[in-house]
Design a protein around this motif. Structure first.
Motif, PDB file in Angstrom:
ATOM      1  N   TRP A  76       0.833  -1.206   0.000  1.00 51.38           N
ATOM      2  CA  TRP A  76       0.000   0.000   0.000  1.00 51.38           C
ATOM      3  C   TRP A  76       0.870   1.259   0.000  1.00 51.38           C
ATOM      4  O   TRP A  76       0.541   2.249  -0.661  1.00 51.38           O
ATOM      5  N   MET A  77       1.985   1.229   0.725  1.00 50.58           N
ATOM      6  CA  MET A  77       2.890   2.386   0.744  1.00 50.58           C
ATOM      7  C   MET A  77       3.523   2.606  -0.624  1.00 50.58           C
ATOM      8  O   MET A  77       3.773   3.752  -1.025  1.00 50.58           O
ATOM      9  N   MET A  78       3.779   1.523  -1.362  1.00 47.03           N
ATOM     10  CA  MET A  78       4.276   1.679  -2.734  1.00 47.03           C
ATOM     11  C   MET A  78       3.218   2.334  -3.619  1.00 47.03           C
ATOM     12  O   MET A  78       3.547   3.173  -4.468  1.00 47.03           O
ATOM     13  N   ILE A  79       1.958   1.955  -3.417  1.00 52.30           N
ATOM     14  CA  ILE A  79       0.881   2.548  -4.212  1.00 52.30           C
ATOM     15  C   ILE A  79       0.754   4.037  -3.914  1.00 52.30           C
ATOM     16  O   ILE A  79       0.644   4.865  -4.827  1.00 52.30           O
ATOM     17  N   THR A  80       0.758   4.400  -2.627  1.00 57.23           N
ATOM     18  CA  THR A  80       0.645   5.817  -2.273  1.00 57.23           C
ATOM     19  C   THR A  80       1.838   6.615  -2.792  1.00 57.23           C
ATOM     20  O   THR A  80       1.687   7.744  -3.250  1.00 57.23           O
ATOM     21  N   ALA A  81       3.033   6.019  -2.740  1.00 63.26           N
ATOM     22  CA  ALA A  81       4.215   6.719  -3.244  1.00 63.26           C
ATOM     23  C   ALA A  81       4.157   6.885  -4.757  1.00 63.26           C
ATOM     24  O   ALA A  81       4.616   7.899  -5.293  1.00 63.26           O
ATOM     25  N   SER A  82       3.601   5.898  -5.451  1.00 63.36           N
ATOM     26  CA  SER A  82       3.527   5.990  -6.906  1.00 63.36           C
ATOM     27  C   SER A  82       2.563   7.072  -7.363  1.00 63.36           C
ATOM     28  O   SER A  82       2.705   7.615  -8.467  1.00 63.36           O
ATOM     29  N   PHE A  83       1.559   7.390  -6.528  1.00 62.14           N
ATOM     30  CA  PHE A  83       0.587   8.427  -6.869  1.00 62.14           C
ATOM     31  C   PHE A  83       0.834   9.726  -6.107  1.00 62.14           C
ATOM     32  O   PHE A  83      -0.087  10.528  -5.939  1.00 62.14           O
TER      33      PHE A  83
END
Length: 286
Positions: free
Chosen positions: A28-35
């Motif tokens: 989830w942290m990767m997803i938030t960082a990607s956006f």
């Protein structure tokens, strides 16, 4: 007794929730960082919430070059081809190894199992690929993963559970071994074939070592998404050939990781029941 069962269920549920959070939160942290906006990530770091919602990482990833988009297409082609060929090869070999009338069946089974415990190593494998003319071709990414011994043994154990009377009935009706395999055994083994194909697909999708070993440095048109992801995470400048001063490097790296992992994340819950069914299909005789 009921109180003990309820206490066990409560503790078990709590442990599962904690483990689920441990497994899910990093992704989830990767997803938030990607956006998130790249400058905000540089100042405040990665978080559980979006920092100045932005898609610049995804935009940069697909605009920097056509290598990343082509790598996704290559991964789909290579992974599906490997899975289909692996199912065909492993099913055929397992059918032969399961036949009781095969002369020297025990010897052949031991021979097939040897690669599970003793490998030739990277250099002999590379020499085989090079001498057979597969080097720097897409077949070097597909063929080495086709004859998977583990999948072969799974399929063989399933064929052990199929009653011999079915094969004997087909033989009485005039069917040869090929017809018996295709018309009798293969339809019964669809769950197991699906399982072995899924195992091969996941293994090939997540792999990047064959690209490093069997492809030349100029074969960018054959790179798969996991190999390109490794390039992005370790040396993005050599991949793009551009300056990274103003590039959204952090968000782009996280975006590439999300895209590379997303197909398996989406498919795993859908296919889990079929995988579990196939893994246990040959565990009970009869």
């Amino acid at each position: 007794m009921r109180k003990k069962i309820r206490l066990f269920d409560a503790i078990n549920a709590l442990i599962m929730i904690i483990l689920s959070l441990i497994f899910v939160l990093p992704f989830w942290m990767m997803i938030t960082a990607s956006f998130s906006d790249n400058s905000a990530l540089r100042l405040k770091g990665v978080s559980l919430v979006f920092r100045s919602f932005s898609v610049e990482g995804y935009r940069y990833l697909f605009l920097m070059s056509n290598v990343f988009l082509r790598s996704i297409i290559n991964s789909v082609i290579v992974s599906f081809s490997t899975a289909l060929l692996s199912v065909a090869v492993c099913t055929s070999a397992a059918y032969v190894l399961s036949k009781k009338k095969l002369v020297g069946r025990g010897l052949f089974n031991v021979y097939v199992m040897i690669p599970m415990f003793f490998g030739g190593g990277l250099i002999p494998t590379f020499l085989v690929i090079y001498k057979t003319g597969l080097y720097d071709t897409i077949w070097s990414l597909i063929l080495p993963s086709v004859a998977n011994v583990y999948n072969m043994l799974l399929m063989r154990n399933y064929f052990y559970s199929v009653p011999d009377a079915l094969g004997e009935a087909a033989e009485i009706d005039g069917a040869n071994e090929y017809r018996t395999l295709i018309s009798v055994y293969a339809p019964l083994a669809v769950p197991m074939m699906f399982t072995t194909g899924l195992i091969s697909f996941v293994g090939r999708w997540n792999g990047w070592l064959p690209e490093l070993m069997y492809l030349g440095s100029e074969s960018k048109n054959l790179w798969t998404v996991q190999f390109v992801l490794r390039k992005i995470l370790t040396d993005m400048k050599s991949l793009t050939g551009q300056s990274l001063v103003d590039a959204p490097v952090i968000s782009a790296k996280n975006a590439a990781t999300v895209i590379a992992a997303m197909p398996l994340v989406v498919l795993s819950p859908i296919l889990q029941k079929y995988l579990a069914r196939g893994m246990t299909a040959g565990s009970v005789k009869g």
